[in-house]
Enzyme design. Sequence first.
Site, PDB file in Angstrom:
ATOM      1  N   GLU A 170      39.444  38.151  36.543  1.00  0.00           N
ATOM      2  CA  GLU A 170      40.291  38.326  37.584  1.00  0.00           C
ATOM      3  C   GLU A 170      39.223  39.247  38.460  1.00  0.00           C
ATOM      4  O   GLU A 170      39.576  40.540  38.795  1.00  0.00           O
ATOM      5  CB  GLU A 170      41.293  39.006  37.376  1.00  0.00           C
ATOM      6  N   GLU A 378      45.843  32.558  32.130  1.00  0.00           N
ATOM      7  CA  GLU A 378      47.252  33.687  32.191  1.00  0.00           C
ATOM      8  C   GLU A 378      48.217  33.010  32.710  1.00  0.00           C
ATOM      9  O   GLU A 378      47.898  32.409  33.961  1.00  0.00           O
ATOM     10  CB  GLU A 378      46.865  35.071  32.670  1.00  0.00           C
TER      11      GLU A 378
END
Length: 480
Positions: A170, A378
Amino acid sequence: MYHKKLKPFPQEFLWGSASAAYQVEGAWDTDGKGESVWDRFVRIPGKTFKGTTGDVAVDHYNRYKEDVALMAEMGLKAYRFSVAWSRVIPDGDGEVNEAGLAFYERLIDELNAHGIEPVVTLYHWDIPQALQDKYGGWESREVIEDFTRYAETLFKRFDGKVRWWVTLNEQNVFITHGYKMASHPPGVQDDKRMFQANHIANLANASVIRRFRELGISGKIGPSFAYGPTYALTSKPEDQLAAQNHEEFQAHFWMDVYVYGTYPTVVWNWLEENGVAPTVEPGDEELLKAGKPDFMGLNYYRSNTVEANPLDGVGLGQANYSGKKGTTEASGIPGLFKSAENPHVERTNWDWDIDPTGLRIGMRRISSRYHLPVLITENGLGEYDTLETDGSIHDDYRIDYLRQHVKAIQEAISDGVDVLGYCTWSFTDLLSWLNGYQKRYGFVYVDRDETEEKSLDRHKKDSFYWYQRVIASNGEKLED
């Protein structure tokens, strides 16, 4: 698109779950580990919920065998975890700490012994504090060489034991929160510095992938990107343009660089127009183009709905870190877009849209634009859980959330998307960076809260048994 019959999940599909070093390991200064930026940042008053830290977290460092045994009982095919850079190289660029490497080798060996694929993330936000102090961390090009050397240390040590590697987790989150919102380290609000740090992170990502290929490491490698597709609030052309702006600035700006080595023209023009474009040096473009990944890692939690935002419009709004539903403020970039509430979806207590169809749409957009397989690294539901007196945790809301998202994955596979696996967030409960332990994600409840470590005992939630059945049936049995 409706299908008369959905395609089955591939036999080799990686049914997994995930975690991050800082959020689970604890042992923050044990066995020679150095200080990370998060070890320092959480000690600033008011930065985290009730002043929580990862000093102990859920004590995975000492309880990894117990946790892996639970993974094996569930039938996990893959476990994604991150390595703490400062555990392996305490000061970031000096001597390798053998004790730190040995911990990860024990964990990897334990996973392999139980037939669980290790999915190793090289960086999940915890750069060594020493590098932040020495040269500003991601703001200096020196980090490219140091990050590459650290990655090479892991590649050589675990080649043959690890087949799946994630470079940066991320990047859009740690850069934006760190340099625009000041809610993550280094706690800066400066767009010029943000875009420069982001460019350097892109170069570091590409450098690591290039070194992976130069070394001939077996396996696959790619970044994990936090992506939710964008919807326009209405069919008004100005809202449609705002949605296009959001997709360009919040998605293509990163993924285009990962895959093609170039920035989107519209975004780059805006950066130059506003005097915040990063400095691009000779050789940068060549390096970026050498870093094409084998897959796109996708962290999906929600979709985004936006509307037009004038030049004198909304900027940064207050996010919901309290768990009090409805407290999120509208935010955006003046002249580009601002957030809006989607009237067609439900929301979590943290105001995150619950939109399984958004996962399908996101995967299709990635597949069509980048022609890469997708590894979902995720996806999960953060909510309040209650430990009953008999040790049970009835989390039907989590089962319902995950069931809908697994169905969306199967629909995307039926659409033709190459999906490699699904790593839920998370396996055990863990420390939420800014939300303490109140926001729980795991299949396994950990007995602790913000004020007490308590027993740290592990308790299987109802969702544990549900996912166990899903894995055993390779996605055929989604109902209870």
